[in-house]
Design a protein around this motif. Sequence first.
Motif, mmCIF file in Angstrom:
data_model
loop_
_atom_site.group_PDB
_atom_site.id
_atom_site.type_symbol
_atom_site.label_atom_id
_atom_site.label_comp_id
_atom_site.label_asym_id
_atom_site.label_seq_id
_atom_site.Cartn_x
_atom_site.Cartn_y
_atom_site.Cartn_z
ATOM 1 N N ILE A 84 64.859 -5.326 -34.845
ATOM 2 C CA ILE A 84 63.878 -4.995 -34.228
ATOM 3 C C ILE A 84 62.611 -4.599 -35.109
ATOM 4 C CG2 ILE A 84 64.903 -3.970 -32.041
ATOM 5 C CD1 ILE A 84 64.355 -1.472 -33.041
ATOM 6 N N GLN A 86 58.172 -3.736 -36.120
ATOM 7 C CA GLN A 86 57.099 -2.721 -35.942
ATOM 8 C C GLN A 86 56.318 -3.387 -34.849
ATOM 9 O OE1 GLN A 86 54.664 -1.846 -39.364
ATOM 10 N NE2 GLN A 86 53.275 -1.317 -38.004
ATOM 11 N N PHE A 88 56.974 -5.367 -32.272
ATOM 12 C CA PHE A 88 58.018 -5.771 -31.283
ATOM 13 C C PHE A 88 58.631 -6.950 -31.233
ATOM 14 C CE2 PHE A 88 54.544 -3.044 -29.251
ATOM 15 C CZ PHE A 88 55.145 -1.525 -30.150
ATOM 16 N N GLN A 152 58.976 -2.243 -27.057
ATOM 17 C CA GLN A 152 60.199 -1.984 -27.963
ATOM 18 C C GLN A 152 61.539 -1.656 -27.381
ATOM 19 O OE1 GLN A 152 60.916 -2.951 -30.682
ATOM 20 N NE2 GLN A 152 59.974 -1.446 -32.431
ATOM 21 N N ILE A 156 64.884 -3.870 -28.016
ATOM 22 C CA ILE A 156 66.116 -3.428 -28.336
ATOM 23 C C ILE A 156 67.508 -3.915 -27.346
ATOM 24 C CG2 ILE A 156 67.606 -1.226 -28.585
ATOM 25 C CD1 ILE A 156 65.157 0.443 -29.025
ATOM 26 N N ALA A 169 66.106 -2.492 -38.249
ATOM 27 C CA ALA A 169 65.219 -1.864 -37.706
ATOM 28 C C ALA A 169 63.965 -1.834 -38.641
ATOM 29 C CB ALA A 169 65.347 -0.582 -36.869
ATOM 30 N N ASP A 170 62.763 -2.651 -38.383
ATOM 31 C CA ASP A 170 61.692 -2.564 -39.429
ATOM 32 C C ASP A 170 60.631 -1.899 -39.138
ATOM 33 O OD1 ASP A 170 60.419 -3.131 -41.872
ATOM 34 O OD2 ASP A 170 59.807 -5.236 -41.155
ATOM 35 N N PRO A 172 60.544 0.598 -36.760
ATOM 36 C CA PRO A 172 60.581 0.348 -35.432
ATOM 37 C C PRO A 172 59.712 1.334 -34.371
ATOM 38 C CG PRO A 172 62.485 1.729 -36.145
ATOM 39 C CD PRO A 172 61.730 1.085 -37.297
ATOM 40 N N LEU A 188 68.086 4.252 -30.576
ATOM 41 C CA LEU A 188 68.734 3.593 -31.800
ATOM 42 C C LEU A 188 70.102 4.705 -32.011
ATOM 43 C CD1 LEU A 188 65.763 2.471 -33.908
ATOM 44 C CD2 LEU A 188 67.391 1.105 -32.539
ATOM 45 N N ALA A 201 67.385 1.360 -40.902
ATOM 46 C CA ALA A 201 66.076 1.402 -40.417
ATOM 47 C C ALA A 201 64.988 1.766 -41.448
ATOM 48 C CB ALA A 201 65.908 2.512 -39.252
#
Lengths: 259, 260
Positions: A84, A86, A88, A152, A156, A169-170, A172, A188, A201
């Motif tokens: 996921i 930043q 989306f 978002q 997920i 998760a970058d 997120p 998460l 993450a």
Amino acid sequence: MIEFTGVSKVYPNGTRALNDINLKIEEGEFVAVIGLSGAGKSTLLRLINQLIPATSGTVTFDGTDVTSAGGKELRNIRRQIGMIFQGFNIVKRASVLTNVLSGRVAYHPTWKTILGLFPEEDKQIAYRALQRVDILEKVHSRASDLSGGQQQRVAIARALAQEPRLMLADEPVASLDPITTIQVMDYLKKINEEDGITTIANLHHVDLALKYSSRVVGVREGKIVYDVKIKDIDKKTFLADLEKVYGRAIHHDEMLGEG
Amino acid sequence: MDKIVVPKPRNLRRNAVVLSVVFLIVGSAVFAGFNPIEIIENFSKGKRLLGRMFLPPDWSYSAKVISPLLETIRMAIVGTFWGALTALPVAVLAAGNFLKNPWISKPVRLILNVFRTIPAMVLASLFVAVYGIGPFSGVVALSIFTFGLISKLTYESIEAIDFGQVEALMSLGADKPNILRYAIMPQILPQFMSYTLYGFEVNVRAAAVLGYVGAGGIGQTFEHNLAWRNFDRVGVIIVISFVVVLIIDFVSSHIRKRLV
């Protein structure tokens, strides 16, 4: 589960994003990667599913070398890794269901998925994924009609539909408000704990890292300068220790105050 | 308070540009033998012609205009259809951000540029020579013309997409066809449809003159009546074509506004 061995990444413009990274991540961990913008956090994450190819060194996923994988082999690795972002990165002009089902494309022959022919079983997987993040009622909405937090959550759900073993998760929650941030992080964490999905993450906020992760990894100028399990963290010296990551100590009034 | 003195801006470059543009325009007019006085001198001739065309037009001829006009529109529809249909896959090949292979995208773009430099009229006269007089030649010409137009606009749209959606599809193991289907098409389809409608507008106008080289449609009727100096009939053709083109443009641009 994941092992970086002597990994470096130099971009074509000469930027050395990562320098001789050695890192081992075990099954079930929730790793928070912290560091300044441009420290190499995003690159680190993208090397794991080869969205960015490494310049040298190897990254393995369950013993399989990702760095040398290509074609079908690479796609088979990627489908086990949810991601996921930043921004989306869901398909805004498609329905929520189409978005979540697209998480299944790597499991079927191309001609079927191109025609949108997903088996009923996949639809059930998609519905369950949406239910996990409490957004099943939006299943037929157009993705662009949803708020940032809802988008978002759809992202997920799409990652969950992959039935992944690893979740990347970058940043997120970097474009979300504080309330939605907590919601998304809670999902998460829940997925990490209940399904045992290893999670990595990138986070901007140190308190989110402290609250949700089981291990904090600090990156500075392409190197890992900090790597401590949450249970081993000394609360008294922690903020001062962050000087290694951010170049100066973090003060109490710079925390979100949510931890 | 002291008066503030700043150095005057140096306008040398600007002046040079203005001077060369003026020189270009005047020079071109002289070489083309264009003289505004000639327009005024021939005004009475023009007035007489307009009078014979429109005062009044031969309205009884209207019924005969309808059939070639419909043929013109049909040519435009079929030409737009084939042009757009072939443009889409080629635009995908021309876009530098999908295959990421300059050995494919660059040559494809070069070919597209060549296609686009040929005016529809030239294409039509070529195809009349190949397939003979009639609307078929016109349709082939319009198809190629539309192909050039739409493929260029579409590949530029593909290059301007939000690449994050592509990255997301890559990250979950999608192959190229699935990336195209799930990340690229949803983003460019509304624009593509808008370009297609725009292509149709342009084609109706282009199809109206293609008859001049024998490629069917209203242009052929126009040319025929002009040759026989039936100016009152020419007037009817102009009036009716004008109204139809106006209506099509209005409806099409209205839909286009809602698409994007």
